[in-house]
Scaffold this motif. Sequence first.
Motif, PDB file in Angstrom:
ATOM      1  N   LEU A   1       0.830  -1.206   0.000  1.00  0.00           N
ATOM      2  CA  LEU A   1       0.000   0.000   0.000  1.00  0.00           C
ATOM      3  C   LEU A   1       0.866   1.258   0.000  1.00  0.00           C
ATOM      4  O   LEU A   1       1.897   1.326   0.671  1.00  0.00           O
ATOM      5  N   ARG A   2       0.416   2.251  -0.736  1.00  0.00           N
ATOM      6  CA  ARG A   2       1.129   3.534  -0.782  1.00  0.00           C
ATOM      7  C   ARG A   2       0.170   4.592  -1.317  1.00  0.00           C
ATOM      8  O   ARG A   2      -0.842   4.284  -1.942  1.00  0.00           O
ATOM      9  N   ASN A   3       0.533   5.829  -1.071  1.00  0.00           N
ATOM     10  CA  ASN A   3      -0.267   6.944  -1.564  1.00  0.00           C
ATOM     11  C   ASN A   3      -0.112   7.105  -3.067  1.00  0.00           C
ATOM     12  O   ASN A   3       0.868   6.627  -3.674  1.00  0.00           O
ATOM     13  N   GLN A   4      -1.085   7.776  -3.666  1.00  0.00           N
ATOM     14  CA  GLN A   4      -0.942   8.173  -5.058  1.00  0.00           C
ATOM     15  C   GLN A   4       0.236   9.142  -5.177  1.00  0.00           C
ATOM     16  O   GLN A   4       0.662   9.765  -4.196  1.00  0.00           O
ATOM     17  N   LEU A   5       0.784   9.268  -6.354  1.00  0.00           N
ATOM     18  CA  LEU A   5       1.918  10.163  -6.576  1.00  0.00           C
ATOM     19  C   LEU A   5       1.561  11.583  -6.145  1.00  0.00           C
ATOM     20  O   LEU A   5       0.445  12.067  -6.395  1.00  0.00           O
ATOM     21  N   ASN A   6       2.510  12.240  -5.517  1.00  0.00           N
ATOM     22  CA  ASN A   6       2.367  13.636  -5.085  1.00  0.00           C
ATOM     23  C   ASN A   6       1.278  13.820  -4.036  1.00  0.00           C
ATOM     24  O   ASN A   6       0.740  14.910  -3.871  1.00  0.00           O
ATOM     25  N   ASP A   7       0.921  12.757  -3.348  1.00  0.00           N
ATOM     26  CA  ASP A   7      -0.078  12.860  -2.283  1.00  0.00           C
ATOM     27  C   ASP A   7       0.612  12.561  -0.956  1.00  0.00           C
ATOM     28  O   ASP A   7       1.095  11.450  -0.723  1.00  0.00           O
ATOM     29  N   SER A   8       0.655  13.558  -0.076  1.00  0.00           N
ATOM     30  CA  SER A   8       1.357  13.407   1.204  1.00  0.00           C
ATOM     31  C   SER A   8       0.406  13.176   2.372  1.00  0.00           C
ATOM     32  O   SER A   8       0.822  13.194   3.527  1.00  0.00           O
ATOM     33  N   ALA A   9      -0.872  12.959   2.067  1.00  0.00           N
ATOM     34  CA  ALA A   9      -1.860  12.774   3.127  1.00  0.00           C
ATOM     35  C   ALA A   9      -1.643  11.444   3.843  1.00  0.00           C
ATOM     36  O   ALA A   9      -0.928  10.554   3.368  1.00  0.00           O
ATOM     37  N   ASN A  10      -2.292  11.291   4.981  1.00  0.00           N
ATOM     38  CA  ASN A  10      -2.208  10.053   5.738  1.00  0.00           C
ATOM     39  C   ASN A  10      -2.795   8.896   4.919  1.00  0.00           C
ATOM     40  O   ASN A  10      -3.932   8.966   4.447  1.00  0.00           O
ATOM     41  N   LEU A  11      -2.020   7.830   4.749  1.00  0.00           N
ATOM     42  CA  LEU A  11      -2.437   6.714   3.902  1.00  0.00           C
ATOM     43  C   LEU A  11      -3.701   6.046   4.439  1.00  0.00           C
ATOM     44  O   LEU A  11      -4.614   5.711   3.673  1.00  0.00           O
ATOM     45  N   ARG A  12      -3.744   5.858   5.760  1.00  0.00           N
ATOM     46  CA  ARG A  12      -4.927   5.215   6.340  1.00  0.00           C
ATOM     47  C   ARG A  12      -6.187   6.010   6.039  1.00  0.00           C
ATOM     48  O   ARG A  12      -7.234   5.453   5.701  1.00  0.00           O
ATOM     49  N   GLU A  13      -6.094   7.338   6.148  1.00  0.00           N
ATOM     50  CA  GLU A  13      -7.257   8.175   5.874  1.00  0.00           C
ATOM     51  C   GLU A  13      -7.686   8.070   4.420  1.00  0.00           C
ATOM     52  O   GLU A  13      -8.887   8.062   4.114  1.00  0.00           O
ATOM     53  N   ARG A  14      -6.721   7.996   3.509  1.00  0.00           N
ATOM     54  CA  ARG A  14      -7.054   7.838   2.083  1.00  0.00           C
ATOM     55  C   ARG A  14      -7.790   6.514   1.845  1.00  0.00           C
ATOM     56  O   ARG A  14      -8.750   6.443   1.067  1.00  0.00           O
ATOM     57  N   ILE A  15      -7.314   5.470   2.506  1.00  0.00           N
ATOM     58  CA  ILE A  15      -7.928   4.150   2.319  1.00  0.00           C
ATOM     59  C   ILE A  15      -9.348   4.136   2.865  1.00  0.00           C
ATOM     60  O   ILE A  15     -10.292   3.672   2.198  1.00  0.00           O
ATOM     61  N   LEU A  16      -9.533   4.646   4.075  1.00  0.00           N
ATOM     62  CA  LEU A  16     -10.872   4.667   4.668  1.00  0.00           C
ATOM     63  C   LEU A  16     -11.829   5.528   3.857  1.00  0.00           C
ATOM     64  O   LEU A  16     -12.999   5.181   3.674  1.00  0.00           O
ATOM     65  N   GLU A  17     -11.333   6.669   3.361  1.00  0.00           N
ATOM     66  CA  GLU A  17     -12.156   7.542   2.528  1.00  0.00           C
ATOM     67  C   GLU A  17     -12.616   6.804   1.272  1.00  0.00           C
ATOM     68  O   GLU A  17     -13.794   6.875   0.875  1.00  0.00           O
ATOM     69  N   ALA A  18     -11.699   6.083   0.644  1.00  0.00           N
ATOM     70  CA  ALA A  18     -12.033   5.367  -0.590  1.00  0.00           C
ATOM     71  C   ALA A  18     -13.078   4.285  -0.337  1.00  0.00           C
ATOM     72  O   ALA A  18     -14.050   4.139  -1.097  1.00  0.00           O
ATOM     73  N   ILE A  19     -12.896   3.528   0.728  1.00  0.00           N
ATOM     74  CA  ILE A  19     -13.829   2.444   1.032  1.00  0.00           C
ATOM     75  C   ILE A  19     -15.216   3.001   1.339  1.00  0.00           C
ATOM     76  O   ILE A  19     -16.238   2.497   0.834  1.00  0.00           O
ATOM     77  N   GLU A  20     -15.276   4.038   2.147  1.00  0.00           N
ATOM     78  CA  GLU A  20     -16.577   4.609   2.512  1.00  0.00           C
ATOM     79  C   GLU A  20     -17.281   5.210   1.302  1.00  0.00           C
ATOM     80  O   GLU A  20     -18.508   5.094   1.162  1.00  0.00           O
TER      81      GLU A  20
END
Length: 709
Positions: free
Chosen positions: A408-427
């Motif tokens: 798992l990793r962030n999209q390019l040029n995205d420095s946000a918290n990875l866990r938050e990105r994953i939870l946002e996507a799932i929801e």
Amino acid sequence: MEEDTDDDIRFNSLCFINDHVGFQGSIKSSASDFIVIEIDEQGQLVSKATDESLYEISKIQSEPSNFVKKPKLNIQSVSLEHENNEEAADLPGCLDGDQIQPACSDGDQSHQFDSEKENSVNRVTSKCEEESIDILSSLLDEKTHTLLDQFARDIKGMWNSQTELIEPSPELSLGRILDKNQRAVLHSAVRQKFPFLITRGNNSEVVVKPNLEFKELCHLVSEEEALGFFKYMDSKKENSKFTFNPDPNKDHRKAVHHFLNKKFGNLVETKSFPGQNYSTGSSNTAITVRFREKARGKRSHPECDRRKAVCTAFTLQKENLEMFEAIGFLAIKLGVIPSDFSYAGLKDKKAITYQSMVVRKVTPERLKNIEEEIKRKRMNVFNIRSVGDSLRLGQLRGNHFEIIIRNLRNQLNDSANLRERILEAIENVKSKGFVNYYGPQRFGKGKKIQTDRIGLALLKNEMVKAIKLFLTPEDTDDPVNKAKKYFLQTEDAKGTLSLMPEFRVRERALLESLHRFGVTEEGCVQAWFSFPHSMRIFYVHAYSSRVWNEAASYRLAAYGPKVVAGDLICLDEDADEHFPSSKVHLVTKEEESDNTYALHQVVLPVLGYNIQYPENKVGQWYQGVLSRDGLQACRFRVPALKLNIPGCYRHIVKHPHNVSHRLVHPDAAEIQAEGSHADATASSLSLSFDLDASCYATVCLREMMKGDI
């Protein structure tokens, strides 16, 4: 209204409906990272985890005083029948489940009756009913006879009160009758007196249960007509006919035709004979049924052979194996042909999958005898049992997925918290869904020639071209592709056969047929018949699926999430893909203004001869695609290959169900459950969710991760 440009028509990029950023990761790193378990029509998972004892062939008690219930099956709508069911072989309701094309329906002239018009209704006389009562009294003791009458009254009472029978259906044992001729007489007598019941035999025992086909027919015709029809079926009188009451409603007659041919098409053929009621001026058209003619000569009729064939159901587990390759292997080991296998849906190759299957002409014992050989092929079989019918495509509720996404990793040029990105996507995908594209495996991901191109050639009756597309080699130097390259250079089927590895069952079957019939248009038609019907039509469906994907992208690009006039809406929230056009509604301008509908209700047609197109730019787009591909006059029938493609409808947006997830840390020492606090060091994501039938997990993941899978 604007005219579509050529670029519009060729618009085929896949899009998203959610605006989250997404994340990156690796799926299908190994087959065990992608587990697919079929969900049957009753919502049960089909897997080896099921209690094996539930799938033993039921042993019915000989005491006639007990009702015996059957265990629940993973494959629904398939009745359990014993492989040695000699008496039941000739009974309506114990027919083989092959999908027979309707013999004759309104407007279908493929099977002709005698020119005379039949206006009489064949009835079994009351004398026969009295004889049945006398026979029952002579063969059954008083207690059993009373129990049978009570059983019949109970079933009839439930049906009359609109009460649904609890699955599995109740049964009544009439005890054991050793004399085979007496058993045959008892079977007939019970069914003559109670046509709404069916009988079956099990090692000299006679068992009675409800005839669900009788109940289904009663939804279409009167009870009196249904009684007459089943008595006619049981009488088996050659050259006799049965005529239903006159019916002026053509659509209703078609429904009756469809039911009779689906259930009894291997025994009877049907035809509507027109008449005129001169007193009212109304149509007097009625459906007449007659038994099919028996084959002449010493050879048995193939339809009779089909009816008597035993069927064995099982759960197939396979790992990193294409489904058609698995079927080919099993067919060779069992001494049958691939078309003897039936299944509810196709499954991924690079995965561990569990699915229901039924094989004809094979007993459970024969299948069990090759279990060790099956295991050496990265397969396994479970829940082996005798059944009375085959499966059909679409006979499932959906699929359950257990997926691990690694690295798992962030999209390019995205420095946000990875866990938050994953939870946002799932929801987001849980709440808003995903575009219901057909997945890349539908088309042969990574292949030089994808399946939709073969399907287009078949639709255009370009049989030689379709064969050459199928045998086009990839850019590798392995034995399979060397053999394919040799064929395209020489058209030498015999020489190619000597080069083609034994495990490539489909290619070898095709080449053997080409060697026999030649690489001509007619020879290639015969070669395609070396594939089962399900495989032939798979390629045509792949073309329709590709067009649907493009249509969905075009629709979303043209109108976005707003439901507009001319869109098609499915009025049945629970409908699967194969609902009729009568359930499709055309959105009006007033409904557009009132925002009456939402995007998840919008459907688009999957190409076929019996579909309605949207009446907006999307409908024009479809016509442009047909013109582009040379199918302006296509009727979506390929008579040479016995393929009829009626088409269907597919929702643009779907949602996953029962979604759960957990984040797994690199050291595997701590697993963060959903909703707990975790940092951005999680290296893999474990996802579990259910999808409706014909939805693709890879497409759902694509929407979550916001990238091509």
